[in-house]
Design a protein around this motif. Structure first.
Motif, PDB file in Angstrom:
ATOM      1  N   ASN A 135       5.396  11.810   2.855  1.00  0.00           N
ATOM      2  CA  ASN A 135       4.131  11.896   2.111  1.00  0.00           C
ATOM      3  C   ASN A 135       4.423  11.810   0.616  1.00  0.00           C
ATOM      4  OD1 ASN A 135       4.592  14.600   1.003  1.00  0.00           O
ATOM      5  ND2 ASN A 135       4.334  15.292   3.108  1.00  0.00           N
ATOM      6  N   ILE A 136       3.404  11.932  -0.181  1.00  0.00           N
ATOM      7  CA  ILE A 136       3.526  11.787  -1.630  1.00  0.00           C
ATOM      8  C   ILE A 136       4.517  12.785  -2.239  1.00  0.00           C
ATOM      9  CG2 ILE A 136       1.577  13.287  -2.247  1.00  0.00           C
ATOM     10  CD1 ILE A 136       2.395   9.905  -3.905  1.00  0.00           C
ATOM     11  N   ASN A 137       4.717  13.919  -1.599  1.00  0.00           N
ATOM     12  CA  ASN A 137       5.624  14.947  -2.121  1.00  0.00           C
ATOM     13  C   ASN A 137       7.051  14.845  -1.589  1.00  0.00           C
ATOM     14  OD1 ASN A 137       3.636  16.264  -3.739  1.00  0.00           O
ATOM     15  ND2 ASN A 137       2.748  17.025  -1.840  1.00  0.00           N
ATOM     16  N   SER A 138       7.318  13.861  -0.751  1.00  0.00           N
ATOM     17  CA  SER A 138       8.668  13.683  -0.205  1.00  0.00           C
ATOM     18  C   SER A 138       9.607  13.199  -1.304  1.00  0.00           C
ATOM     19  CB  SER A 138       8.649  12.660   0.926  1.00  0.00           C
ATOM     20  OG  SER A 138       7.838  13.101   1.983  1.00  0.00           O
ATOM     21  N   ASN A 139      10.819  13.767  -1.300  1.00  0.00           N
ATOM     22  CA  ASN A 139      11.821  13.359  -2.299  1.00  0.00           C
ATOM     23  C   ASN A 139      13.220  13.681  -1.786  1.00  0.00           C
ATOM     24  OD1 ASN A 139      12.588  16.111  -3.143  1.00  0.00           O
ATOM     25  ND2 ASN A 139      10.519  16.196  -3.990  1.00  0.00           N
ATOM     26  N   SER A 140      14.205  13.365  -2.593  1.00  0.00           N
ATOM     27  CA  SER A 140      15.596  13.564  -2.163  1.00  0.00           C
ATOM     28  C   SER A 140      15.973  15.041  -2.062  1.00  0.00           C
ATOM     29  CB  SER A 140      16.549  12.845  -3.117  1.00  0.00           C
ATOM     30  OG  SER A 140      16.426  13.358  -4.425  1.00  0.00           O
TER      31      SER A 140
ATOM     32  N   ILE B  54       5.967   5.254  -6.195  1.00  0.00           N
ATOM     33  CA  ILE B  54       4.574   4.788  -6.228  1.00  0.00           C
ATOM     34  C   ILE B  54       4.115   4.582  -7.674  1.00  0.00           C
ATOM     35  CG2 ILE B  54       2.201   5.535  -5.778  1.00  0.00           C
ATOM     36  CD1 ILE B  54       3.340   6.564  -3.034  1.00  0.00           C
ATOM     37  N   GLN B  55       4.467   5.513  -8.546  1.00  0.00           N
ATOM     38  CA  GLN B  55       4.103   5.402  -9.959  1.00  0.00           C
ATOM     39  C   GLN B  55       4.695   4.115 -10.567  1.00  0.00           C
ATOM     40  OE1 GLN B  55       5.958   8.430 -12.334  1.00  0.00           O
ATOM     41  NE2 GLN B  55       4.655   8.048 -14.104  1.00  0.00           N
ATOM     42  N   LEU B  56       5.961   3.840 -10.282  1.00  0.00           N
ATOM     43  CA  LEU B  56       6.606   2.645 -10.821  1.00  0.00           C
ATOM     44  C   LEU B  56       6.008   1.363 -10.252  1.00  0.00           C
ATOM     45  CD1 LEU B  56      10.300   3.900 -10.789  1.00  0.00           C
ATOM     46  CD2 LEU B  56       8.895   3.442 -12.815  1.00  0.00           C
ATOM     47  N   LEU B  57       5.721   1.351  -8.949  1.00  0.00           N
ATOM     48  CA  LEU B  57       5.103   0.173  -8.333  1.00  0.00           C
ATOM     49  C   LEU B  57       3.713  -0.058  -8.903  1.00  0.00           C
ATOM     50  CD1 LEU B  57       6.213   0.626  -4.615  1.00  0.00           C
ATOM     51  CD2 LEU B  57       7.075  -1.049  -6.266  1.00  0.00           C
TER      52      LEU B  57
ATOM     53  N   THR C  98       0.842  -1.199   0.000  1.00  0.00           N
ATOM     54  CA  THR C  98       0.000   0.000   0.000  1.00  0.00           C
ATOM     55  C   THR C  98       0.880   1.254   0.000  1.00  0.00           C
ATOM     56  OG1 THR C  98      -0.095   0.158   2.400  1.00  0.00           O
ATOM     57  CG2 THR C  98      -1.793  -1.194   1.331  1.00  0.00           C
ATOM     58  N   LYS C  99       0.275   2.396  -0.300  1.00  0.00           N
ATOM     59  CA  LYS C  99       1.027   3.661  -0.240  1.00  0.00           C
ATOM     60  C   LYS C  99       1.590   3.870   1.153  1.00  0.00           C
ATOM     61  CE  LYS C  99      -1.281   6.367  -3.792  1.00  0.00           C
ATOM     62  NZ  LYS C  99      -2.064   7.558  -4.080  1.00  0.00           N
ATOM     63  N   LYS C 100       0.776   3.570   2.157  1.00  0.00           N
ATOM     64  CA  LYS C 100       1.221   3.755   3.536  1.00  0.00           C
ATOM     65  C   LYS C 100       2.450   2.892   3.835  1.00  0.00           C
ATOM     66  CE  LYS C 100      -0.267   3.694   8.301  1.00  0.00           C
ATOM     67  NZ  LYS C 100      -1.315   3.442   9.269  1.00  0.00           N
TER      68      LYS C 100
ATOM     69  N   VAL D 215       4.635   1.902   1.608  1.00  0.00           N
ATOM     70  CA  VAL D 215       5.753   2.517   0.887  1.00  0.00           C
ATOM     71  C   VAL D 215       6.338   3.640   1.739  1.00  0.00           C
ATOM     72  CG1 VAL D 215       6.422   3.891  -1.133  1.00  0.00           C
ATOM     73  CG2 VAL D 215       4.903   1.915  -1.415  1.00  0.00           C
ATOM     74  N   PHE D 216       5.466   4.505   2.271  1.00  0.00           N
ATOM     75  CA  PHE D 216       5.922   5.612   3.114  1.00  0.00           C
ATOM     76  C   PHE D 216       6.657   5.080   4.346  1.00  0.00           C
ATOM     77  CE2 PHE D 216       2.076   8.274   1.541  1.00  0.00           C
ATOM     78  CZ  PHE D 216       2.724   8.514   0.332  1.00  0.00           C
ATOM     79  N   ASN D 217       6.151   4.006   4.936  1.00  0.00           N
ATOM     80  CA  ASN D 217       6.795   3.412   6.114  1.00  0.00           C
ATOM     81  C   ASN D 217       8.172   2.848   5.771  1.00  0.00           C
ATOM     82  OD1 ASN D 217       4.703   4.053   7.844  1.00  0.00           O
ATOM     83  ND2 ASN D 217       3.698   2.078   7.630  1.00  0.00           N
ATOM     84  N   CYS D 218       8.298   2.209   4.614  1.00  0.00           N
ATOM     85  CA  CYS D 218       9.603   1.683   4.167  1.00  0.00           C
ATOM     86  C   CYS D 218      10.605   2.824   4.005  1.00  0.00           C
ATOM     87  CB  CYS D 218       9.456   0.940   2.840  1.00  0.00           C
ATOM     88  SG  CYS D 218       8.683  -0.676   2.967  1.00  0.00           S
ATOM     89  N   ILE D 219      10.152   3.896   3.396  1.00  0.00           N
ATOM     90  CA  ILE D 219      11.030   5.054   3.176  1.00  0.00           C
ATOM     91  C   ILE D 219      11.419   5.672   4.519  1.00  0.00           C
ATOM     92  CG2 ILE D 219      11.121   7.397   2.206  1.00  0.00           C
ATOM     93  CD1 ILE D 219       9.369   6.226  -0.132  1.00  0.00           C
ATOM     94  N   ALA D 220      10.455   5.797   5.411  1.00  0.00           N
ATOM     95  CA  ALA D 220      10.732   6.365   6.738  1.00  0.00           C
ATOM     96  C   ALA D 220      11.747   5.511   7.492  1.00  0.00           C
ATOM     97  CB  ALA D 220       9.434   6.492   7.530  1.00  0.00           C
ATOM     98  N   ARG D 221      11.584   4.183   7.451  1.00  0.00           N
ATOM     99  CA  ARG D 221      12.533   3.286   8.125  1.00  0.00           C
ATOM    100  C   ARG D 221      13.934   3.456   7.548  1.00  0.00           C
ATOM    101  NH1 ARG D 221       8.489  -0.295   8.303  1.00  0.00           N
ATOM    102  NH2 ARG D 221       9.072  -1.365   6.389  1.00  0.00           N
ATOM    103  N   ALA D 222      14.024   3.497   6.237  1.00  0.00           N
ATOM    104  CA  ALA D 222      15.324   3.619   5.577  1.00  0.00           C
ATOM    105  C   ALA D 222      16.003   4.946   5.913  1.00  0.00           C
ATOM    106  CB  ALA D 222      15.154   3.494   4.067  1.00  0.00           C
TER     107      ALA D 222
END
Length: 81
Positions: free
Chosen positions: A24-29, A71-74, A4-6, A8-15
Motif C-alpha cells: 500500500n501507499i505506506n509500504s517501504n523498505s 509514486i511522488q516521483l512518477l 496507475t497506483k495499483k 505500481v503496487f503490483n510491480c512492487i509486489a512482483r519484485a
C-alpha cells in the motif's frame, strides 16, 4: 506511457514476491523485510517494463525506497494516471 497506483503496487509486489494486497501507499523498505537493495533493482526493472523503458527519465527513482516516494516521483514526471 502511464501507470496507475495499483500497477505500481503490483510491480512492487512482483519484485518482492508478495501478495499485492500486502502493498500500500505506506509500504517501504523499513516495514517490508524483503525490500533490500537487490529487490530495489527488481522493482525498478518491473516499473521499467510497465513504462516501456521510460524509468530512466525519473530522477532519483533508484533511491526511492517507499511506495509513497516512487509514486511522488512518477507523478512529477506525469507517468502516473
Amino acid at each position: 506511457m502511464f501507470i496507475t497506483k495499483k500497477e505500481v503496487f503490483n510491480c512492487i509486489a512482483r519484485a518482492l514476491k508478495l501478495n499485492p494486497k500486502k502493498i500500500n501507499i505506506n509500504s517501504n523498505s523499513d516495514n517490508l523485510e524483503n525490500w533490500d537493495s537487490l529487490c530495489q533493482l527488481n522493482i525498478l526493472s518491473e516499473l521499467d517494463k510497465k513504462l516501456k523503458g521510460k524509468t530512466f527519465e525519473v530522477d532519483k527513482i533508484a533511491n526511492a525506497y517507499s511506495c509513497k516516494k516512487i509514486i511522488q516521483l512518477l507523478k512529477s514526471k506525469k507517468f502516473l494516471k
